[in-house]
Design a protein around this motif. Structure first.
Motif, PDB file in Angstrom:
ATOM      1  N   GLY A 188       0.778  -1.235   0.000  1.00 27.04           N
ATOM      2  CA  GLY A 188       0.000   0.000   0.000  1.00 27.04           C
ATOM      3  C   GLY A 188       0.812   1.289   0.000  1.00 27.04           C
ATOM      4  O   GLY A 188       0.613   2.160  -0.862  1.00 27.04           O
ATOM      5  N   LEU A 215      -7.755  -0.817  -2.847  1.00 23.84           N
ATOM      6  CA  LEU A 215      -6.988  -2.038  -3.121  1.00 23.84           C
ATOM      7  C   LEU A 215      -7.794  -3.269  -2.695  1.00 23.84           C
ATOM      8  O   LEU A 215      -7.854  -4.270  -3.415  1.00 23.84           O
ATOM      9  CB  LEU A 215      -5.660  -1.998  -2.368  1.00 23.84           C
ATOM     10  N   ARG A 216      -8.399  -3.170  -1.528  1.00 25.72           N
ATOM     11  CA  ARG A 216      -9.223  -4.273  -1.023  1.00 25.72           C
ATOM     12  C   ARG A 216     -10.375  -4.583  -1.979  1.00 25.72           C
ATOM     13  O   ARG A 216     -10.686  -5.731  -2.272  1.00 25.72           O
ATOM     14  CB  ARG A 216      -9.826  -3.889   0.331  1.00 25.72           C
ATOM     15  N   THR A 243      -8.483   6.583   0.695  1.00 24.41           N
ATOM     16  CA  THR A 243      -9.057   6.195  -0.591  1.00 24.41           C
ATOM     17  C   THR A 243      -8.316   4.988  -1.155  1.00 24.41           C
ATOM     18  O   THR A 243      -8.937   4.026  -1.615  1.00 24.41           O
ATOM     19  CB  THR A 243      -8.973   7.367  -1.600  1.00 24.41           C
ATOM     20  N   TYR A 281       0.453  -6.311  -3.430  1.00 23.06           N
ATOM     21  CA  TYR A 281      -0.599  -6.466  -4.446  1.00 23.06           C
ATOM     22  C   TYR A 281       0.032  -6.499  -5.838  1.00 23.06           C
ATOM     23  O   TYR A 281       1.059  -5.879  -6.087  1.00 23.06           O
ATOM     24  CB  TYR A 281      -1.582  -5.287  -4.393  1.00 23.06           C
ATOM     25  N   TYR A 297      -6.141   2.579   0.211  1.00 19.99           N
ATOM     26  CA  TYR A 297      -6.090   1.265   0.861  1.00 19.99           C
ATOM     27  C   TYR A 297      -7.426   0.510   0.736  1.00 19.99           C
ATOM     28  O   TYR A 297      -7.424  -0.677   0.379  1.00 19.99           O
ATOM     29  CB  TYR A 297      -5.633   1.386   2.330  1.00 19.99           C
ATOM     30  N   PRO A 298      -8.549   1.155   0.982  1.00 18.42           N
ATOM     31  CA  PRO A 298      -9.820   0.430   0.757  1.00 18.42           C
ATOM     32  C   PRO A 298     -10.032   0.076  -0.728  1.00 18.42           C
ATOM     33  O   PRO A 298     -10.612  -0.959  -1.041  1.00 18.42           O
ATOM     34  CB  PRO A 298     -10.899   1.415   1.224  1.00 18.42           C
TER      35      PRO A 298
END
Lengths: 343, 109
Positions: free
Chosen positions: B34, B57-58, B52, B81, B54-55
């Protein structure tokens, strides 16, 4: 670090239960790396004040955690227009049905103004429950759509078929109503108005014009209509004559294409008069024995009178509701036009 | 903030939202965790705040466009990732869409 731990613990409290550990571990790794970079840049550790400022800049724990939630809304923008349409429709019908049921209950049981006030006070609660149910159904549809979109593909395709699906017969009728009245239509209305009045004037002399073969009942039964019906009858004749006069004046002034919403409202209000005349009948008696001395069927007659009277009470309420509905729509339309003009 | 500034901010965010996904997918042709991803994007002019990125990426991983694995680096466990094969296909399609839009806008200006 203690401050960062506290911050992450606060974020954890608002995270989806099953993914808390995973998200916090990742967030910690990212934030610690960021913190290391900051400290390397400064050549020292962050002071408590600087640490606090940095954490504040990251955002409140609630906001940070909220971003990890899969769905941030109850009803999404795709479904919302349909939800809004259905909600308004459901609320309108709920109010109408509630008004009719309450009126019948109050009138039927002979309840007083207290019951009416109670029914009015209960209406917001009924509407709230109705809105909650509609919202719940749409929220379930929204969640189901997010989880199994393929099951809803057919429904979405139906929604795209808008010329057939969205334009209801009601819409078509409303469009038709906006068309100006033709000359032939205006003349036909006047002719039929005349025929109606002539027919009304002949009915007392030739009852079969109203009842057909059923006219034998008038001679066979020991009952007859009470004198109040004559007042009712002349009210109907007078009102029909008034409408006819209006139509003739419009025709002569070449104004048959104009719409008269206020006149429609007045007409609806005056249409209340005939049922009110019957409701004002002395002793609530609408049918009397031909022979006043005849008391053989007094109980049955009282029952007939009671049911006829209740029937006209319901008719009066329906006309009153129509009047209120029309006045409400006119007021809304006037308000909309005023707002549009102000813009 | 004035009404006009507020409106601009909303429109700007709306405009950026789709571009961020494209930028993240583009950058994740190479593996990142991240924070380094955020730095790499910022270095190329695409600033994204933590809340914005990090979520996001999930979300992209849940959608099958990214793969991830936990690995130790610099004595710290980090989640790395990378673009999945499905993500590569999606990226190519989105990139074509973006290029078409870019051309159309350029033609309009």
């Amino acid at each position: 670090m203690e401050m960062l731990d506290g911050y992450l613990n606060a974020v954890r409290r608002h995270l989806p239960w099953l993914r808390q550990d995973d998200i916090i571990a990742e967030l910690r790794a990212n934030l610690e790396a960021q913190l290391e970079d900051k400290e390397a840049e400064l050549g020292r550790k962050l002071s408590d004040a600087e640490m606090e400022a940095w954490l504040k800049q990251l955002g409140s724990p609630l906001q940070v955690a909220a971003r990890y939630r899969p769905q941030q809304y109850l009803i999404g923008p795709g479904l919302f227009p349909i939800y809004w349409f259905v909600l308004r429709l459901a609320m309108g019908w709920c109010a109408v049905i509630y008004a009719i049921v309450s009126t019948v209950e109050i009138v039927g049981n002979g309840l007083g103004p207290g019951a009416l006030a109670g029914a009015v006070a209960h209406l917001p609660w009924v509407l709230f429950i109705n809105a909650a149910i509609v919202t719940l159904v749409f929220a379930i549809v929204e969640r189901s759509h997010a989880k199994i979109p393929e099951k809803f593909a057919q429904g979405a395709a139906m929604g795209n078929d808008w010329p057939h699906a969205a334009v209801s017969p009601f819409d078509a009728q409303r469009d038709g109503r906006k068309k100006p009245k033709s000359y032939a239509q205006a003349v036909a209305e006047v002719i039929f108005g005349w025929i109606l009045i002539v027919w009304l004037l002949l009915v007392p002399h030739y009852p079969y014009l109203l009842m057909g073969p059923g006219v034998v009942i008038l001679t066979a039964t020991p009952y007859q209509l009470a004198p109040v019906w004559w007042t009712f009858y002349w009210c109907v004749v007078a009102l029909s004559s008034l409408w006819l006069a209006w139509q003739i004046v419009d025709l002569l002034r070449e104004r048959w294409q104009e719409r008269h919403p206020t006149r429609r409202l007045v007409r609806q209000g005056l249409d209340l008069i005939p049922p009110l005349v019957l409701l004002a009948a002395p002793g609530r008696v609408l049918v009397v024995p031909k022979n006043p001395a005849d008391t053989a069927h007094a109980a049955a007659l009282a029952q007939v009178n009671q049911w006829m009277y209740r029937g006209f009470e319901v008719v009066a309420v329906i006309v009153l509701l129509q009047l209120a509905w029309m006045a409400g729509r006119m007021a809304m339309e006037a308000y909309r036009r005023r707002l549009a003009a102000a813009r | 903030m004035t009404v006009a500034e507020n409106l601009f901010e909303n429109l700007r965010l709306e405009l950026r939202r789709g571009c961020l996904t494209l930028a993240v997918l583009a950058q994740l042709k190479q593996e990142h965790y991240g924070y380094t991803l955020r730095k790499a994007l910022a270095a190329r002019g695409m600033e994204i705040d933590e809340n914005t990125l990090y979520p996001l990426l999930r979300r992209l991983e849940t959608q099958g466009l990214l793969t991830s694995e936990w690995r130790e680096e610099d004595k710290r466990n980090k989640r790395f990732y990378r673009l999945s094969s499905e993500g590569e296909v999606m990226f190519d399609r989105l990139l074509k869409e973006w290029n078409d839009m870019n051309t159309a806008i350029t033609n309009l200006l």
